[in-house]
Scaffold this active site. Structure first.
Site, PDB file in Angstrom:
ATOM      1  N   TYR A 184      52.428  31.571  43.400  1.00 27.70           N
ATOM      2  CA  TYR A 184      51.845  32.988  43.917  1.00 27.70           C
ATOM      3  C   TYR A 184      53.159  33.725  44.775  1.00 27.70           C
ATOM      4  CZ  TYR A 184      47.961  36.232  45.303  1.00 27.70           C
ATOM      5  OH  TYR A 184      47.381  37.280  45.620  1.00 27.70           O
ATOM      6  N   ASN A 193      37.509  38.873  47.282  1.00 21.80           N
ATOM      7  CA  ASN A 193      37.030  39.425  46.080  1.00 21.80           C
ATOM      8  C   ASN A 193      36.138  40.719  46.323  1.00 21.80           C
ATOM      9  OD1 ASN A 193      38.261  37.458  44.485  1.00 21.80           O
ATOM     10  ND2 ASN A 193      36.730  36.131  44.964  1.00 21.80           N
ATOM     11  N   ASN A 198      31.686  37.910  34.980  1.00 18.94           N
ATOM     12  CA  ASN A 198      31.210  36.844  35.576  1.00 18.94           C
ATOM     13  C   ASN A 198      31.672  36.194  36.751  1.00 18.94           C
ATOM     14  OD1 ASN A 198      32.594  35.456  33.825  1.00 18.94           O
ATOM     15  ND2 ASN A 198      31.609  33.535  34.396  1.00 18.94           N
ATOM     16  N   SER A 199      32.901  36.733  36.969  1.00 14.88           N
ATOM     17  CA  SER A 199      33.837  36.156  38.066  1.00 14.88           C
ATOM     18  C   SER A 199      33.318  36.711  39.330  1.00 14.88           C
ATOM     19  CB  SER A 199      35.432  36.788  38.024  1.00 14.88           C
ATOM     20  OG  SER A 199      35.429  37.886  38.151  1.00 14.88           O
ATOM     21  N   ARG A 207      33.408  35.736  28.062  1.00 16.94           N
ATOM     22  CA  ARG A 207      33.560  35.147  27.023  1.00 16.94           C
ATOM     23  C   ARG A 207      32.717  34.158  26.569  1.00 16.94           C
ATOM     24  NH1 ARG A 207      38.415  30.904  29.224  1.00 16.94           N
ATOM     25  NH2 ARG A 207      37.456  30.250  31.068  1.00 16.94           N
ATOM     26  N   ARG A 208      31.418  34.136  27.128  1.00 16.99           N
ATOM     27  CA  ARG A 208      30.366  33.180  26.677  1.00 16.99           C
ATOM     28  C   ARG A 208      29.053  33.778  26.643  1.00 16.99           C
ATOM     29  NH1 ARG A 208      29.262  29.734  31.441  1.00 16.99           N
ATOM     30  NH2 ARG A 208      30.793  30.469  33.035  1.00 16.99           N
ATOM     31  N   TYR A 253      44.033  43.437  37.869  1.00 14.52           N
ATOM     32  CA  TYR A 253      44.161  42.792  39.102  1.00 14.52           C
ATOM     33  C   TYR A 253      43.945  41.274  39.136  1.00 14.52           C
ATOM     34  CZ  TYR A 253      39.053  41.857  38.536  1.00 14.52           C
ATOM     35  OH  TYR A 253      37.952  41.465  37.937  1.00 14.52           O
ATOM     36  N   PHE A 289      46.558  46.467  40.930  1.00 18.66           N
ATOM     37  CA  PHE A 289      45.970  46.268  42.057  1.00 18.66           C
ATOM     38  C   PHE A 289      46.201  44.790  42.778  1.00 18.66           C
ATOM     39  CE2 PHE A 289      42.714  45.554  45.287  1.00 18.66           C
ATOM     40  CZ  PHE A 289      42.888  46.542  46.029  1.00 18.66           C
ATOM     41  N   TRP A 290      46.598  44.993  44.002  1.00 18.26           N
ATOM     42  CA  TRP A 290      46.889  43.770  44.911  1.00 18.26           C
ATOM     43  C   TRP A 290      46.239  43.958  46.360  1.00 18.26           C
ATOM     44  CZ3 TRP A 290      51.762  41.351  47.047  1.00 18.26           C
ATOM     45  CH2 TRP A 290      51.510  39.829  47.261  1.00 18.26           C
TER      46      TRP A 290
END
Ligand code: NAP
Length: 347
Positions: A73, A145, A171-172, A194-195, A258, A283-284
């Site tokens: 990071y 978040n 879903n995050s 993805r599911r 992001y 974006f950060w």
């Protein structure tokens, strides 16, 4: 010395001027997260002039924290140091000159405080007090978040009522906030996961359309939204997934990257730039906080706290671990297909 401070010291049984022993997660090197993050006992001095002693309650393990431990990071604590980008705590003691807080206030910790510890001292000006009514677990997760979701929804495109936003990793924690905030503010979301087992869950969360990632997802997004002119896409995956959701944008639209969960580089088709004038942006939230300054940051966090108190935003939590179970907590946080965040219960 204030009465509040004397009372707090008496309660904890320490002599003024003494160091208090607290437990904290310490990293001495970067590497595999479970191998480098260790619990240790460190000395904590009494809060200095202008400082506040905060007993840390909860802190999440976010993907950025994993990257910090790995040394991947861009900003990380000096070694040895304590990780933990965000968290919530309760004011325990105020140093001289602090009148803006009283014992028991619930506060959001400063950005990159090193929250994986039982307690710490912070400059009073860096703390944001939040009203009662926000569950501590939710408060611990507001700074990164939900803030990212809300700023991205506001800062890149001026969305009109009913407009569509496309996103992957829906879903995050960020993705779920985007869904809930969009619903609250009157925008619509087309969500890529993805599911398939997430489709009903995210519809129940407020997602207008939920689609499963695949080669034809650009066309499926266009079809699901009735050919609407989508001007904003949010990308936390990278690689082909980003190219595909950008392919669903209207000419002149913006895709905001992001996150890079797939750890794959972006591939920008020439035609998207030349013929479609698609804006590829980044974006950060760390940079946003640096630029915004204390007043704007506090306003954003206060707004988010109110939204959390009203239940507009709520991030699922899959598990909470005490600090001494840091290795288990880190392993859990890195598992795919989680049903929510992994938190550290710091004290
Ligand atoms: N730029 C910023 O300021 C900023 C701020 C906040 C977050 N972020 C980034 O945003 C991303 C999401 O963070 P978060 O805390 O919301 O995440 P999270 O709640 O921990 O969820 C992780 C998400 O990533 C998905 N995922 C994991 N590996 C993947 C892969 N190889 N391909 C596609 N999807 C994958 C997971 O899907 P499954 O559930 O199917 O496993 C899940 O939806 C991270 O990259 C984080 O670093 C950036």
């Amino acid at each position: 010395m204030t009465n509040v401070r004397l009372a707090a010291i008496a309660r904890r049984g320490i002599v003024p001027g003494d160091m208090e022993k607290i437990r904290a997660i310490i990293i001495r090197e970067h590497g595999e997260p479970q191998a480098v993050a260790k619990i240790d006992t460190i000395d904590l001095p009494a809060p200095a002039v202008g400082e506040v002693r905060v007993r840390v309650k909860f802190s999440p393990i976010n993907p950025a924290d994993i990257n910090v431990l790995e040394g991947k990071y861009p900003i990380r604590p000096e070694l040895p140091g304590t990780p933990g980008v965000e968290g919530v705590g309760v004011v325990e003691e105020c140093g001289a000159g602090v009148s803006s807080f009283v014992e028991g206030d619930v506060v959001l910790l400063p950005h990159r405080f090193g929250a994986w510890r039982e307690a710490g001292n912070a400059d009073a000006t860096d703390l944001v007090k939040i009203a009662a009514g926000v569950p501590l677990e939710q408060a611990a997760m507001l700074r990164i978040n939900p803030a990212t979701a809300l700023v991205m929804l506001r800062d890149f495109v001026t969305l009109q009522p009913g407009e569509w936003i496309a996103q992957n990793a829906a879903n995050s924690a960020v993705g779920r906030c985007v869904i809930r905030l969009a619903r609250h503010f009157g925008w619509r979301t087309v969500n890529v996961v993805r599911r398939a087992d997430l489709v009903d869950e995210l519809r129940a969360e407020g997602g207008d359309m939920v689609l499963v990632e695949g080669e034809k997802i650009s066309a499926e997004i266009k079809s699901a939204t009735g050919g609407a002119a989508i001007r904003l896409a949010l990308n936390a995956v990278g690689g082909d997934s980003a190219t595909r959701i950008a392919g669903a944008l209207a000419p002149g639209g913006s895709i905001v990257t992001y996150g890079a969960m797939a750890r794959q580089p972006l591939r920008v088709p020439n035609g998207q730039l030349i013929f479609q004038d698609i804006g590829w942006r980044g974006f950060w939230i760390t940079r946003w906080y640096e630029r915004a300054g204390e007043t704007a940051a506090a306003a954003l966090l206060t707004e988010l706290a109110a939204l959390a108190a009203d239940g507009v935003i709520a991030t699922p939590v899959e598990a909470a671990y005490s600090l001494d179970r840091i290795a288990e907590a880190l392993a859990h946080a890195q598992r795919p297909q989680r049903g929510g965040k992994v938190l550290l219960r710091c004290s």
